[in-house]
Motif scaffolding. Structure first.
Motif, PDB file in Angstrom:
ATOM      1  N   GLU A   5      39.035  51.418  41.578  1.00 34.38           N
ATOM      2  CA  GLU A   5      37.807  52.131  41.917  1.00 34.38           C
ATOM      3  C   GLU A   5      38.084  53.537  42.433  1.00 34.38           C
ATOM      4  O   GLU A   5      37.269  54.443  42.273  1.00 34.38           O
ATOM      5  CB  GLU A   5      37.003  51.341  42.949  1.00 34.38           C
ATOM      6  N   ASP A  17      47.909  40.260  36.419  1.00 32.70           N
ATOM      7  CA  ASP A  17      48.379  41.528  35.848  1.00 32.70           C
ATOM      8  C   ASP A  17      47.438  42.688  36.182  1.00 32.70           C
ATOM      9  O   ASP A  17      47.870  43.775  36.560  1.00 32.70           O
ATOM     10  CB  ASP A  17      48.598  41.419  34.336  1.00 32.70           C
ATOM     11  N   THR A  26      45.230  42.846  38.678  1.00 27.32           N
ATOM     12  CA  THR A  26      45.250  43.082  40.116  1.00 27.32           C
ATOM     13  C   THR A  26      46.521  43.830  40.507  1.00 27.32           C
ATOM     14  O   THR A  26      46.515  44.682  41.393  1.00 27.32           O
ATOM     15  CB  THR A  26      45.135  41.741  40.876  1.00 27.32           C
ATOM     16  N   GLY A  73      40.840  38.520  33.394  1.00 24.21           N
ATOM     17  CA  GLY A  73      40.138  37.295  32.989  1.00 24.21           C
ATOM     18  C   GLY A  73      38.854  37.033  33.756  1.00 24.21           C
ATOM     19  O   GLY A  73      37.795  36.788  33.170  1.00 24.21           O
TER      20      GLY A  73
HETATM   21  C1  LIG Z   1      38.289  45.877  44.993  1.00 23.37           C
HETATM   22  C2  LIG Z   1      37.847  44.872  44.017  1.00 23.37           C
HETATM   23  N1  LIG Z   1      37.561  45.263  42.763  1.00 23.37           N
HETATM   24  C3  LIG Z   1      37.173  44.352  41.846  1.00 23.37           C
HETATM   25  C4  LIG Z   1      37.079  43.036  42.171  1.00 23.37           C
HETATM   26  C5  LIG Z   1      36.592  42.068  41.141  1.00 23.37           C
HETATM   27  N2  LIG Z   1      37.691  41.321  40.553  1.00 23.37           N
HETATM   28  C6  LIG Z   1      38.073  40.177  41.076  1.00 23.37           C
HETATM   29  S1  LIG Z   1      39.355  39.543  40.246  1.00 23.37           S
HETATM   30  C7  LIG Z   1      39.407  40.768  39.167  1.00 23.37           C
HETATM   31  C8  LIG Z   1      40.371  40.870  38.047  1.00 23.37           C
HETATM   32  C9  LIG Z   1      41.435  39.950  38.020  1.00 23.37           C
HETATM   33  O1  LIG Z   1      42.242  40.181  36.895  1.00 23.37           O
HETATM   34  P1  LIG Z   1      43.719  39.657  36.892  1.00 23.37           P
HETATM   35  O2  LIG Z   1      44.402  40.054  38.146  1.00 23.37           O
HETATM   36  O3  LIG Z   1      44.376  40.084  35.639  1.00 23.37           O
HETATM   37  O4  LIG Z   1      43.566  38.073  36.958  1.00 23.37           O
HETATM   38  P2  LIG Z   1      42.870  37.058  35.921  1.00 23.37           P
HETATM   39  O5  LIG Z   1      41.461  36.909  36.349  1.00 23.37           O
HETATM   40  O6  LIG Z   1      43.022  37.638  34.563  1.00 23.37           O
HETATM   41  O7  LIG Z   1      43.611  35.788  36.095  1.00 23.37           O
HETATM   42  C10 LIG Z   1      38.428  41.646  39.453  1.00 23.37           C
HETATM   43  C11 LIG Z   1      38.196  42.819  38.650  1.00 23.37           C
HETATM   44  C12 LIG Z   1      37.373  42.673  43.499  1.00 23.37           C
HETATM   45  N3  LIG Z   1      37.268  41.419  43.936  1.00 23.37           N
HETATM   46  N4  LIG Z   1      37.762  43.607  44.375  1.00 23.37           N
END
Ligand SMILES: Cc1ncc(C[n+]2csc(CCOP(=O)(O)OP(=O)(O)O)c2C)c(N)n1
Ligand code: SF4
Lengths: 196, 535
Positions: B58, B425, B427, B457
């Protein structure tokens, strides 16, 4: 005129396609519509619901008040019971009878069915089986929509047109199979509705 | 023009496009994700060459938008509420520089925490930064306010916050569009120092920002969005902000609302309008979705009037999302409940999908960690957070994005060795890379498992920024090459994976294990697309 519908199911079962089709038909008719959807976390196999509201006047709340839903349409039997407090006294419960079991403590199928039968106005339909027989297992949600169609204040032909429009990009076969499914659901409902 | 059936998020996206948008910057986050996705699908955006690629987080998103505003063009930044914590530094400083091209900051709050760690109310942030905040009450207003926000931003040279909550973001209704405006040409701010926040400049700009406040107040006072509806029964006056207004109205369908109502959807608060309601009515009910921010200001510290009711005195619940029934109760109106939920209805919590790669990662990790006892695995936010639930019980923390690695580091320094971090990935690139650099620099013995499913995901499968490059990033951050291990989380490789994880957990330094296998959902979407293409 107003119709308030709770759509229920498990994340990934396609309740939003049901909403999209009713929505397409409703907008063509110039009705007001509000449809609150669930996105995000719960879509991973959790319980999901959508509040779907149609009226010929401007609708205020995106959420249906308790005791005001004219219909609960559920693609899963256990989920059909989760939103009963929203059902109006003369409302209809229309549900798939085929469980989706992804939890260890899923109740006995008979027990769920006996709870459903306690609701004065209900339709229980094995949508999975009907869709499979018609050759499109994934369209069980269209069978359910068909079973609910007599209670939605929209002409059946308008729903068929909406299906044609929604699935047009996927080819004629997909359109026809979905139409066969909605018709089969409707036929079942007209024959088997339990109205105590 | 005919009505479009749009989600609140989509109405915002369409309005931004129609208002002459040049770029949208965002990191996915429920319930804000659909804005970028709508613009990415939009033909209008493609034809106008609107820049529309996900940002790494962000903060980078907001900074890019500030750059676009600097260059005189219109941009929107979208994020969920907690995203603004990550972007708080540029956000607060932007309130001092002000803007050049129109800049709209869309924040989607999530009261009741449908998909979030907390339910913070972003209106506080707008107040903190002293910038205007628009809080639309329905989909049409979401469109109209977004469209207006760009002009408003340019008129006052301030960023405008648009605040929505889950219910509006994810609910559909008919929306009428306005005329399409063309994009701005490049133009720089008349003051070449405007974006140089050296203390000497910043002191001047801060005073200028303060001097803008009366004008913003006046705008709120005269705004057609802040409407006063008179009512005959002055025993109660209602202040309803944003979407809360609808829940009040729902209780009076086909009936006249007896009480005067002040609808507030534009901030700073319209003080004179509030004062009128306060003086006209015996009691005031404040209905707002989120924290009691209006109510608190109205009461102040020393309110003795006893007139003000809302979330603070228990008339409405202090936490959670509102709905028509909660508001009915506050208005002493009856609720006609349907049948009770039968006792056999058990909860159905969300779960990892069948075949999800994270399952195999957790099964292997659990086997290794069993000998060390509970409480040593720190995790993060994503689908893999569901590893906290049965049957895995694999992780012990989820605080904020990137915290897994740094919390493991802190715990390890405190003596909790071994400490393991589990992070996705997306995160990892959002906020984990700097954490890993910290651990490398302090040589703290931790093991970081990057669960690489090639996608974001949890929010629906957006592209992941480090696709195919995670190992080289870790190497670049200074992790020793022989302690960067790459595994396939598959049942067939279970024994081998357990062995490698054990080796690295025992290693007394920083190690990274990348467990790479594509998310089942993105895989099946990709396959379906391929199939329709080859047809
Ligand atoms: C600061 C912030 N931005 C966005 C989110 C929303 N959010 C939660 S998990 C996530 C993405 C996770 O992706 P990844 O780490 O690749 O894990 P996956 O879900 O693919 O297993 C997002 C965008 C959040 N909780 N906090
Ligand atoms: S969406 Fe992908 S990553 Fe998330 S639980 Fe399902 S398979 Fe796993």
């Amino acid at each position: 005129m107003k119709i308030d519908i709770i759509l229920a199911g498990v994340g990934g079962q396609g309740i939003l396609s049901i909403a999209a089709i009713i929505g397409t038909a409703a907008v063509k008719k110039g009705l007001y519509l509000k449809q609150a959807e669930v996105h995000g976390m719960s879509q991973r196999g959790g319980d999901v619901q959508s509040h779907f509201r149609l009226a010929d006047y401007e609708i205020a709340s995106d959420l249906i008040p308790r005791g005001k839903a004219d219909l609960i349409i559920s693609v899963e039997p256990l989920e059909s019971l989760r939103y009963l407090p929203w059902l109006a006294p003369d409302g209809w419960l229309i549900t798939n009878s085929e469980p989706f079991i992804n939890i260890n403590n899923y109740p006995k199928k008979e027990d769920i069915e006996s709870e459903i039968k306690k609701i004065p106005n209900h339709i229980m339909i094995n949508a999975d089986e009907i869709a499979k027989e018609l050759g499109m297992e994934r369209a069980a949600n269209m069978v359910i929509l068909g079973a609910a169609s007599p209670f939605i204040a929209i002409e059946f032909d308008a729903l068929l047109d909406a299906i044609r429009e929604t699935f047009a990009s996927k080819g004629e076969d997909v359109v026809n199979l979905n139409i066969a499914c909605i018709k089969a659901g409707r036929e079942f409902a007209l024959k088997n509705k339990i109205n105590n | 023009m005919s009505k479009l059936l749009l989600l609140g998020d989509e109405a915002i996206a369409q309005a931004a496009l129609d208002a002459g948008l040049s770029g949208i910057y965002a990191y996915p986050g429920t319930p804000s994700t659909e804005i970028m996705e709508y613009i990415q699908r939009s033909k209008q955006a493609a034809e106008g060459n609107v820049h529309r690629i996900w940002s790494t987080n962000e903060k980078t998103a907001l900074e890019t938008a500030i750059g676009m505003s600097y260059a005189g063009k219109r941009s929107i930044v979208c994020m969920k509420h907690v995203g603004l914590n990550v972007a708080a530094d540029p956000f607060m400083n932007l309130s001092i520089t002000g803007t050049n091209g129109g800049l709209v900051i869309l924040i989607a709050d999530d009261p009741s925490m449908h998909s979030s760690q907390n339910e913070q109310d972003s209106r506080f942030f707008a107040k903190f930064a002293m910038i205007p905040c628009f809080e639309p009450s329905n989909q049409q207003e979401a469109y109209d306010m977004t469209y207006k926000a760009f002009d408003f931003s340019e008129k006052h040279r301030v960023p405008v916050m648009l605040r929505v909550t889950t219910r509006l973001a994810h609910s559909r209704a008919g929306v009428t569009r306005k005329e399409v405006r063309s994009q701005n040409e490049i133009s720089l701010h008349p003051n070449p120092k405007q974006f140089i926040l050296l203390p000497g400049n910043a002191r001047v700009f801060y005073k200028e920002a303060l001097a803008k406040q009366p004008k913003l107040n006046e705008e709120s006072e005269n705004s057609s969005f802040n409407q006063y509806f008179d009512g005959k029964d002055k025993s109660l006056g209602i202040i309803a902000s944003g979407i809360a207004l609808n829940y009040v109205k729902e209780n009076f369908v086909n009936k006249e609302i007896p009480y005067p109502i002040l609808k507030i959807t534009q901030y700073p608060l319209p003080v004179k309008k509030i004062e009128k309601l306060f003086n006209d009515c015996e009691k005031i009910l404040v209905v707002e979705e989120g924290y009691p921010i209006i109510e608190e200001q109205l009461k102040g510290l020393l309110d003795k009037s006893g007139k003000i009711k809302g979330r603070l005195d228990g008339t409405l619940p202090r936490d959670g999302e509102l709905n028509p029934n909660i508001v009915a109760k506050a208005l002493d109106m009856p609720i006609k409940e349907g049948p009770a939920v039968p006792s056999l209805v058990v909860p159905r919590p969300p779960a990892l999908c069948k075949g999800c790669p994270h399952i195999d990662s957790y099964l292997a990790l659990n086997e290794v960690m069993e000998s060390y006892g509970k409480g040593r695995v720190f995790s993060d936010i994503g689908c893999y957070t569901l590893g906290a639930l049965p049957p895995y019980h694999a992780i012990y923390s989820t605080v904020d994005m990137g915290a897994s690695i740094t919390m493991a580091k802190g715990a390890a320094i405190a003596g909790l060795v071994p400490a393991v971090a589990v992070i996705g990935d997306s995160t990892f690139t959002h906020s984990g890379m700097t954490s890993l650099l910290d651990a490398v620099y302090s040589k703290t013995p931790i093991t970081v498992l990057i669960l690489d499913n090639d996608t974001t995901g949890m929010t629906g499968g957006q592209d992941s920024h480090a696709f195919g490059r995670l190992a080289s990033i870790c190497k670049g951050l200074g992790v020793e090459e022989e302690h960067i291990r790459q595994l396939k989380p598959l049942r067939n490789f279970h024994e081998e994976n357990v062995k490698v994880i054990r080796e690295e957990v025992e290693y007394q330094g920083v190690s990274v294990i990348i467990l790479e296998r594509e998310c089942i959902q993105t895989l099946s979407r990709r396959m379906r697309k391929l199939k329709t293409k080859t047809k």
